[in-house]
Enzyme design. Structure first.
Site, PDB file in Angstrom:
ATOM      1  N   ASN A  77       0.812  -1.214   0.000  1.00 46.30           N
ATOM      2  CA  ASN A  77       0.000   0.000   0.000  1.00 46.30           C
ATOM      3  C   ASN A  77       0.842   1.259   0.000  1.00 46.30           C
ATOM      4  O   ASN A  77       1.955   1.293   0.536  1.00 46.30           O
ATOM      5  CB  ASN A  77      -0.952   0.013   1.212  1.00 46.30           C
ATOM      6  CG  ASN A  77      -0.306   0.593   2.453  1.00 46.30           C
ATOM      7  OD1 ASN A  77      -0.207   1.809   2.604  1.00 46.30           O
ATOM      8  ND2 ASN A  77       0.170  -0.269   3.344  1.00 46.30           N
ATOM      9  N   LEU A  81      -0.955   8.303   4.140  1.00 44.55           N
ATOM     10  CA  LEU A  81      -1.442   8.832   5.423  1.00 44.55           C
ATOM     11  C   LEU A  81      -2.667   9.723   5.270  1.00 44.55           C
ATOM     12  O   LEU A  81      -2.818  10.728   5.965  1.00 44.55           O
ATOM     13  CB  LEU A  81      -0.329   9.606   6.160  1.00 44.55           C
ATOM     14  CG  LEU A  81       0.920   8.805   6.523  1.00 44.55           C
ATOM     15  CD1 LEU A  81       1.945   9.720   7.194  1.00 44.55           C
ATOM     16  CD2 LEU A  81       0.592   7.631   7.443  1.00 44.55           C
ATOM     17  N   ASN A 107      -2.194   6.839  16.859  1.00 46.69           N
ATOM     18  CA  ASN A 107      -0.941   6.838  16.118  1.00 46.69           C
ATOM     19  C   ASN A 107      -0.720   8.236  15.537  1.00 46.69           C
ATOM     20  O   ASN A 107      -1.643   8.851  15.004  1.00 46.69           O
ATOM     21  CB  ASN A 107      -1.008   5.786  15.009  1.00 46.69           C
ATOM     22  CG  ASN A 107       0.305   5.648  14.263  1.00 46.69           C
ATOM     23  OD1 ASN A 107       0.701   6.539  13.517  1.00 46.69           O
ATOM     24  ND2 ASN A 107       0.982   4.524  14.460  1.00 46.69           N
ATOM     25  N   CYS A 138       7.973   8.179   8.758  1.00 40.32           N
ATOM     26  CA  CYS A 138       7.708   9.274   7.828  1.00 40.32           C
ATOM     27  C   CYS A 138       9.003   9.984   7.426  1.00 40.32           C
ATOM     28  O   CYS A 138       9.943  10.065   8.213  1.00 40.32           O
ATOM     29  CB  CYS A 138       6.802  10.312   8.486  1.00 40.32           C
ATOM     30  SG  CYS A 138       5.393   9.583   9.273  1.00 40.32           S
ATOM     31  N   GLY A 226       0.740  -8.020   5.689  1.00 40.48           N
ATOM     32  CA  GLY A 226       0.083  -9.304   5.464  1.00 40.48           C
ATOM     33  C   GLY A 226       0.984 -10.479   5.782  1.00 40.48           C
ATOM     34  O   GLY A 226       2.158 -10.312   6.128  1.00 40.48           O
ATOM     35  N   GLY A 256       2.873  -7.670  12.375  1.00 38.06           N
ATOM     36  CA  GLY A 256       3.410  -8.056  11.072  1.00 38.06           C
ATOM     37  C   GLY A 256       2.859  -9.377  10.599  1.00 38.06           C
ATOM     38  O   GLY A 256       3.380 -10.437  10.932  1.00 38.06           O
ATOM     39  N   GLY A 278      -3.310  -6.314  11.799  1.00 37.02           N
ATOM     40  CA  GLY A 278      -3.618  -5.258  10.842  1.00 37.02           C
ATOM     41  C   GLY A 278      -4.381  -5.759   9.643  1.00 37.02           C
ATOM     42  O   GLY A 278      -5.609  -5.814   9.636  1.00 37.02           O
TER      43      GLY A 278
END
Lengths: 315, 366
Positions: A77, A81, A107, A138, A226, A256, A278
């Site tokens: 992805n 943000l 976050n 970032c 993933g 993770g 996630g």
């Protein structure tokens, strides 16, 4: 081993610094929205904790689509943000978070140390927010656009500045795995005042459309998440635990590629106190509570009284 | 799933459900029809589904939390619009022979379990079975996995997701439904709902590259090939609501030769248009853009049902962004350009007003 009572109920509680979670399963940032987006599909209040998507000082529209592509066992992805920004988050989303009965963590991302400081200072004043998770992946705009998190000293400076800006707030630092040695930024974050480490963020990757010769993602590259990344993440958690977190007494949130209870248990054995889910939760929200139940069943089967006993037991 | 769903708000209008395949068969060379039977709360919720909404189907079990079957071919779910949501189940075909083929809900013998194994939260819906029809094109590992599933096998889905079409206020309005490729199915469902609501003036346009490539069943026997721009009962999925249509193929192998938008413009030239005409379009990007432009020229109201690559389908991942016009606001400068903002196909759409979409900047993957 003693024969246990049939009614034996394992203790799943986890302490992240001063915040106690009823179980080790959390949402991972960016995959569960701001608050109750997954609420029609899963009872979020049955999880241990909730971590919001990244919030920045200014509203961000996000990157040019396509923003995601599926790869073998993974999701790449480059969302950029996309978020409503600090002010709208406080006005529109915090009232929703106030309805959550589990500990909530926000976050935070930014382009400069000053941005992180400002966002964290404002959020630390809000009672429902029990802690902040710094996304240090970032680009640091003032220092050549290199990610804060790939440089130990930049990580340390950022964490130190936020620590000073909000001395009382539980500070989680989410590390990027895109480094040669995860223990260097992990140590820098802890020395600068991090209460909890969270790892890993996504691995930088790309996909190419061979018909056009162009990158599939509008942004060129993206972050891989993933099940494809689980062994890589597990290794980094184990390293950070052995070298930094265990000696320093700092809890780790393992993240993770977790898709099931067995995956989460692997992270806990490797040294994670809690496990954040996630990508799997975004695809199959109900797996979040199945993981809680699966961990409970595992502890019963193994006759382990408390989840804390299992943390870092890798032989 | 039972234990995670029971505490959810009863008012939720969507959820995760497991249904059983009641039927699956090929339509032409590239498409398949899958009918999924839902019971319990799934039936109760899907009974209220709107045309244009979609479902996210799990093509394997990699993230189902059980940890026992990680061999699913795809990580992400696959999004599909619904071709119909019905109380009756038609085994053979839909249309002409329907009276004989109604299997009558729970009396059916095709393996839809009367007992609630759907994983739905509760049994408030009683014994009712709701059949969700999906017409899909075989394009990759997800749809190939679906094609390999047999009658009676379980399908896990999230839905109904997104927002459906909005009907005109006036039931006498002229309504044009235009579908290209695998964009046709939601327009069958929309015709069902419009006709049921009393709209009298609905005509369909079906486009495909060739005669074996329609995402629907052609009524070839009764088709008058000499009148390609005369609306006829050509597509069985539309015929069930009594909706006549015009078929168009790019290669001229069936119906009008040319694109579906060319066909509808020729039809409008012959029959007249006007501001009271409503155009509902679904199909690939080029077709939707052409439909939007035709609607603008002819001052028709146009809603488009858009397709996008999605990861979650439920508004979380922000993948399926499409650029739309907004009223300029100095407080929220957007990277997308002056006066535009990203909206999500999965949760703000998939139905948008055509004039809202910034067509020249829609980014597509092949």
């Amino acid at each position: 081993m003693n024969v246990m009572d049939r009614t034996f109920e394992p203790d799943l509680t986890v302490d992240l610094g001063s915040v106690r979670l009823s179980n080790p399963v959390m949402t991972a940032s960016g995959t569960c929205g701001y608050a109750f987006e997954l609420g029609d599909f899963v009872d979020l209040n049955r999880l241990g904790g909730f971590i919001t998507k990244s919030i920045t000082l200014e509203e961000r529209a996000g990157n040019i689509p396509p923003r995601t592509v599926e790869t073998t066992g993974g999701l790449l992805n480059s969302i950029g943000l996309a978020n409503v920004g600090l002010e709208r988050f406080i006005q529109e989303k915090v009232p929703l978070l106030e309805k959550m009965t589990i500990p909530v963590f926000v976050n935070v991302a930014g382009k400069t140390i000053e941005e992180y400081e400002e966002v964290c200072r404002r959020l630390s004043e809000i009672a429902v927010i029990r802690g902040l998770e710094l996304n240090v992946s970032c680009p640091n705009v003032k220092e050549g656009g290199i990610s804060f998190g790939i440089n130990a000293s930049a990580t340390g400076r950022l964490v130190g500045a936020v620590r000073k800006a909000c001395p009382e707030t539980l500070l989680i630092v989410k590390l990027t795995p895109n480094v040669t040695d995860i223990t260097a930024p992990a140590r820098a974050a802890v020395e600068a005042g991090a209460d909890v480490l969270s790892l890993v963020n996504t691995f930088t990757g790309m996909a190419i459309d061979i018909e056009t010769g162009k990158a599939v993602l509008g942004n060129g590259t993206g972050g891989l998440s993933g099940p494809a990344i689980k062994p890589l993440a597990l290794y980094q958690v184990q390293r950070a635990y052995q070298e930094v977190a265990s000696p320093e007494g700092i809890p780790i949130i393992g993240v993770g590629g977790i898709v099931c209870a067995e995956d989460a248990i692997e992270f806990i054995i490797a040294g994670a106190a809690a496990a954040a889910v996630g990508t799997a939760g975004m695809i199959n929200p109900s797996c979040l509570v199945k993981i809680v139940e699966g961990i409970r069943q595992y502890l019963k089967r193994q006759e382990i009284k408390t989840i804390k006993e299992l943390v870092g037991t890798l032989e | 799933m039972e234990y995670c769903q029971k505490n959810l708000e009863k008012t939720a209008q969507r959820g995760e459900f497991t249904g059983q395949i009641a039927d699956q068969r090929s339509l032409g060379s590239d498409h398949k029809l899958m009918i999924i039977g839902l019971t319990g709360r799934g039936a109760e919720i899907f009974r209220q589904a709107k045309a244009g909404q979609f479902v996210q189907i799990s093509c394997g079990n990699i993230t189902d939390g059980s940890g026992i079957n990680k061999s699913g071919p795809t990580l992400l779910r696959r999004p599909f619009s619904m071709a119909g949501v019905r109380r009756e189940f038609y085994r053979g075909g839909i249309g002409a022979k329907r009276e004989d083929e109604i299997l009558g809900g729970v009396q059916n013998d095709k393996g839809v379990d009367q007992n609630d194994k759907s994983g739905a939260q509760n049994n408030e819906g009683g014994d009712e079975i709701i059949y969700v029809e999906i017409i899909y094109r075989l394009v990759g590992p997800g749809t190939n996995w679906m094609a390999g599933r047999g009658i009676g096998e379980e399908i896990n889905l999230l839905g109904p997701l997104g927002n459906g079409f909005t009907p005109p206020d006036d039931r006498k309005s002229k309504i044009i439904l235009a579908g290209g490729g695998v964009g046709l199915p939601p327009l069958y469902f929309w015709a069902d709902q419009l006709v049921e609501a009393g709209y009298e003036n609905v005509v369909g346009f079906a486009g495909a590259q060739g005669k074996d490539l329609f995402a629907g069943e052609l009524n070839k026997d009764d088709y008058d090939a000499s009148e390609p721009l005369q609306s006829q009962m050509v597509i069985k999925q539309w015929a069930r609501s009594g909706t006549c249509c015009i078929a168009a193929t790019e290669d001229g192998s069936f119906g009008f030769t040319g694109s579906v938008v060319e066909a509808l413009e020729r039809f409008i030239d012959a029959h007249g248009d006007g501001p009271e005409t409503y155009l509902y379009a679904c199909g690939p990007y080029g077709m939707l853009k052409a439909a939007a432009e035709a609607a603008q020229r002819r001052k028709m109201v146009c809603q488009v049902c858009m397709e996008a690559y999605m990861a979650c389908g439920i508004g979380v991942c922000q993948s399926c962004a499409v650029l739309v016009r907004e009223k300029p606001s100095p407080a929220s400068p957007h990277k997308g350009g002056q006066g535009t903002q990203y909206k999500l196909v999965c949760s703000n759409g998939p139905v948008f007003d055509a004039e809202e979409v910034v067509w020249e900047l829609v980014k597509t993957r092949r």
